[in-house]
Design a protein around this motif. Sequence first.
Motif, PDB file in Angstrom:
ATOM      1  N   ASN A 113      45.340  51.525   3.803  1.00 35.26           N
ATOM      2  CA  ASN A 113      45.780  51.291   2.672  1.00 35.26           C
ATOM      3  C   ASN A 113      46.432  50.149   2.895  1.00 35.26           C
ATOM      4  OD1 ASN A 113      47.003  50.750  -0.173  1.00 35.26           O
ATOM      5  ND2 ASN A 113      46.489  53.019  -0.751  1.00 35.26           N
ATOM      6  N   LYS A 114      45.943  48.739   2.244  1.00 32.04           N
ATOM      7  CA  LYS A 114      47.124  47.719   2.297  1.00 32.04           C
ATOM      8  C   LYS A 114      47.890  47.595   1.199  1.00 32.04           C
ATOM      9  CE  LYS A 114      43.485  44.955   4.382  1.00 32.04           C
ATOM     10  NZ  LYS A 114      42.527  43.347   3.990  1.00 32.04           N
ATOM     11  N   THR A 115      47.963  48.219   0.131  1.00 28.74           N
ATOM     12  CA  THR A 115      49.183  48.025  -0.615  1.00 28.74           C
ATOM     13  C   THR A 115      49.724  49.108  -0.803  1.00 28.74           C
ATOM     14  OG1 THR A 115      47.005  47.764  -2.816  1.00 28.74           O
ATOM     15  CG2 THR A 115      49.153  48.491  -3.013  1.00 28.74           C
ATOM     16  N   ASN A 116      49.415  50.513  -0.171  1.00 33.99           N
ATOM     17  CA  ASN A 116      51.030  51.464  -0.065  1.00 33.99           C
ATOM     18  C   ASN A 116      51.154  50.848   1.613  1.00 33.99           C
ATOM     19  OD1 ASN A 116      51.473  51.892  -2.174  1.00 33.99           O
ATOM     20  ND2 ASN A 116      49.566  53.021  -2.031  1.00 33.99           N
ATOM     21  N   LEU A 117      50.540  50.200   2.623  1.00 29.64           N
ATOM     22  CA  LEU A 117      51.139  50.359   4.062  1.00 29.64           C
ATOM     23  C   LEU A 117      50.821  51.599   4.629  1.00 29.64           C
ATOM     24  CD1 LEU A 117      53.561  47.386   4.110  1.00 29.64           C
ATOM     25  CD2 LEU A 117      50.889  47.262   5.016  1.00 29.64           C
ATOM     26  N   ILE A 118      49.553  52.635   3.654  1.00 33.43           N
ATOM     27  CA  ILE A 118      49.265  53.729   5.434  1.00 33.43           C
ATOM     28  C   ILE A 118      47.869  53.387   5.864  1.00 33.43           C
ATOM     29  CG2 ILE A 118      49.095  55.827   4.900  1.00 33.43           C
ATOM     30  CD1 ILE A 118      51.048  55.808   2.235  1.00 33.43           C
ATOM     31  N   ILE A 119      48.098  53.749   7.236  1.00 30.19           N
ATOM     32  CA  ILE A 119      46.817  54.095   7.934  1.00 30.19           C
ATOM     33  C   ILE A 119      46.776  55.602   8.470  1.00 30.19           C
ATOM     34  CG2 ILE A 119      45.931  53.908  10.346  1.00 30.19           C
ATOM     35  CD1 ILE A 119      47.701  51.369  10.796  1.00 30.19           C
ATOM     36  N   THR A 120      45.523  56.110   7.809  1.00 28.30           N
ATOM     37  CA  THR A 120      45.039  57.416   7.911  1.00 28.30           C
ATOM     38  C   THR A 120      44.168  57.620   9.192  1.00 28.30           C
ATOM     39  OG1 THR A 120      45.750  57.948   5.738  1.00 28.30           O
ATOM     40  CG2 THR A 120      43.788  59.519   6.757  1.00 28.30           C
ATOM     41  N   LEU A 121      44.374  58.225  10.422  1.00 26.16           N
ATOM     42  CA  LEU A 121      43.293  58.349  11.611  1.00 26.16           C
ATOM     43  C   LEU A 121      41.887  59.462  11.414  1.00 26.16           C
ATOM     44  CD1 LEU A 121      46.357  58.116  14.225  1.00 26.16           C
ATOM     45  CD2 LEU A 121      44.704  56.263  13.030  1.00 26.16           C
ATOM     46  N   ASP A 122      41.233  59.920  12.048  1.00 27.05           N
ATOM     47  CA  ASP A 122      40.572  60.259  11.660  1.00 27.05           C
ATOM     48  C   ASP A 122      40.980  61.539  12.422  1.00 27.05           C
ATOM     49  OD1 ASP A 122      40.685  59.870  14.577  1.00 27.05           O
ATOM     50  OD2 ASP A 122      38.271  59.674  14.759  1.00 27.05           O
ATOM     51  N   ASN A 123      42.003  62.120  13.165  1.00 25.86           N
ATOM     52  CA  ASN A 123      42.408  63.089  13.087  1.00 25.86           C
ATOM     53  C   ASN A 123      43.848  63.946  12.438  1.00 25.86           C
ATOM     54  OD1 ASN A 123      44.422  61.906  13.811  1.00 25.86           O
ATOM     55  ND2 ASN A 123      45.378  62.831  15.683  1.00 25.86           N
ATOM     56  N   GLY A 124      43.577  63.346  10.769  1.00 27.02           N
ATOM     57  CA  GLY A 124      44.453  63.256  10.068  1.00 27.02           C
ATOM     58  C   GLY A 124      45.641  62.918   9.798  1.00 27.02           C
ATOM     59  N   ALA A 125      45.848  62.576  10.881  1.00 26.01           N
ATOM     60  CA  ALA A 125      47.300  62.148  11.219  1.00 26.01           C
ATOM     61  C   ALA A 125      47.669  60.366   9.919  1.00 26.01           C
ATOM     62  CB  ALA A 125      47.257  61.199  12.213  1.00 26.01           C
ATOM     63  N   VAL A 126      48.522  60.034   9.640  1.00 29.55           N
ATOM     64  CA  VAL A 126      49.661  59.201   8.236  1.00 29.55           C
ATOM     65  C   VAL A 126      50.433  58.672   9.164  1.00 29.55           C
ATOM     66  CG1 VAL A 126      49.950  59.199   6.395  1.00 29.55           C
ATOM     67  CG2 VAL A 126      48.105  60.748   6.691  1.00 29.55           C
ATOM     68  N   ILE A 127      50.172  56.990   9.458  1.00 28.02           N
ATOM     69  CA  ILE A 127      51.290  56.084   9.747  1.00 28.02           C
ATOM     70  C   ILE A 127      52.051  54.970   8.985  1.00 28.02           C
ATOM     71  CG2 ILE A 127      51.498  53.754  11.467  1.00 28.02           C
ATOM     72  CD1 ILE A 127      49.727  55.423  13.208  1.00 28.02           C
ATOM     73  N   ARG A 128      52.745  55.556   8.300  1.00 26.27           N
ATOM     74  CA  ARG A 128      52.836  55.163   6.720  1.00 26.27           C
ATOM     75  C   ARG A 128      54.199  53.625   7.669  1.00 26.27           C
ATOM     76  NH1 ARG A 128      55.823  58.553   1.983  1.00 26.27           N
ATOM     77  NH2 ARG A 128      56.773  56.795   0.816  1.00 26.27           N
ATOM     78  N   GLY A 129      54.309  52.687   6.632  1.00 21.85           N
ATOM     79  CA  GLY A 129      55.379  51.627   6.823  1.00 21.85           C
ATOM     80  C   GLY A 129      56.058  51.599   5.483  1.00 21.85           C
ATOM     81  N   PHE A 130      57.619  50.869   6.056  1.00 23.02           N
ATOM     82  CA  PHE A 130      58.430  51.096   4.843  1.00 23.02           C
ATOM     83  C   PHE A 130      59.314  49.931   5.309  1.00 23.02           C
ATOM     84  CE2 PHE A 130      57.788  55.827   5.662  1.00 23.02           C
ATOM     85  CZ  PHE A 130      58.156  55.677   4.180  1.00 23.02           C
ATOM     86  N   SER A 131      59.620  49.211   4.620  1.00 25.93           N
ATOM     87  CA  SER A 131      60.878  48.355   4.347  1.00 25.93           C
ATOM     88  C   SER A 131      61.919  48.277   4.832  1.00 25.93           C
ATOM     89  CB  SER A 131      60.763  46.949   3.684  1.00 25.93           C
ATOM     90  OG  SER A 131      61.486  46.253   3.795  1.00 25.93           O
TER      91      SER A 131
END
Length: 231
Positions: A113-131
């Motif tokens: 999700n480029k808008t919210n800067l969230i990468i979701t991996l296929d194992n269910g893990a989420v990587i979220r970006g912050f400023s």
Amino acid sequence: MSQLPAQFDAQTLSKLSARDLKLLIWRQKWLNQARPNQLPPTGGWNEWGLCAGRGFGKSLCGNQWLGYEAITDPQALPSAVIAPTLNDVRYTCFEGHTGILSLIPPEVVKDYNKTNLIITLDNGAVIRGFSAEEPERLRGPQFARVYCDELAAWSSDQDTWDMMMFGLRLGPNPKVVWTTTPKPKDLIRKLVEPKAKRFITSGSTYENKANLPQSFFDQLHNGVGRIAFAS
């Protein structure tokens, strides 16, 4: 997610899925090319700081670490990446040449999700970006691991660090990795002080000379980008 083998032979490799084989190849490629001080410390630790000159490969270290930890986490606990600005998160830590999306096999990325800067991996893990410009956005979210990129360039460094640490509370051993070009800022001075389970790695730009153009070093010799960790 099955655990990748620490040691492997032809029989072991034949039992891996195509997905896990690609993860193993990615991991081994990094271990083979990384210099010793680009790899996390061994043993028990919860904070690893890497202070090194520009061009050392600091962001590469942090993104390799976080991406692999997230995709191999059996609990698929959430992770965070914090950079000086949202553009730094997107164009350096996520989409950059050494960003997470450029490093991990694309097959394991379920959604970005480029808008919210969230990468979701296929194992269910989420990587979220912050400023680091908006420390209050870190109020509430919880993480098992965090990568902090170019810490000395954070505009609200102490507030952002404190809010991040409050949310670093998931899993049996929450960890933070931070990288920065050395600068004489109060937060950096605090973080390089000795502390239990804190490891600090230092390095020089010249260690990565083989992978950088000569023009970059010509600029350094002319005084462009020269930074001292002064007292």
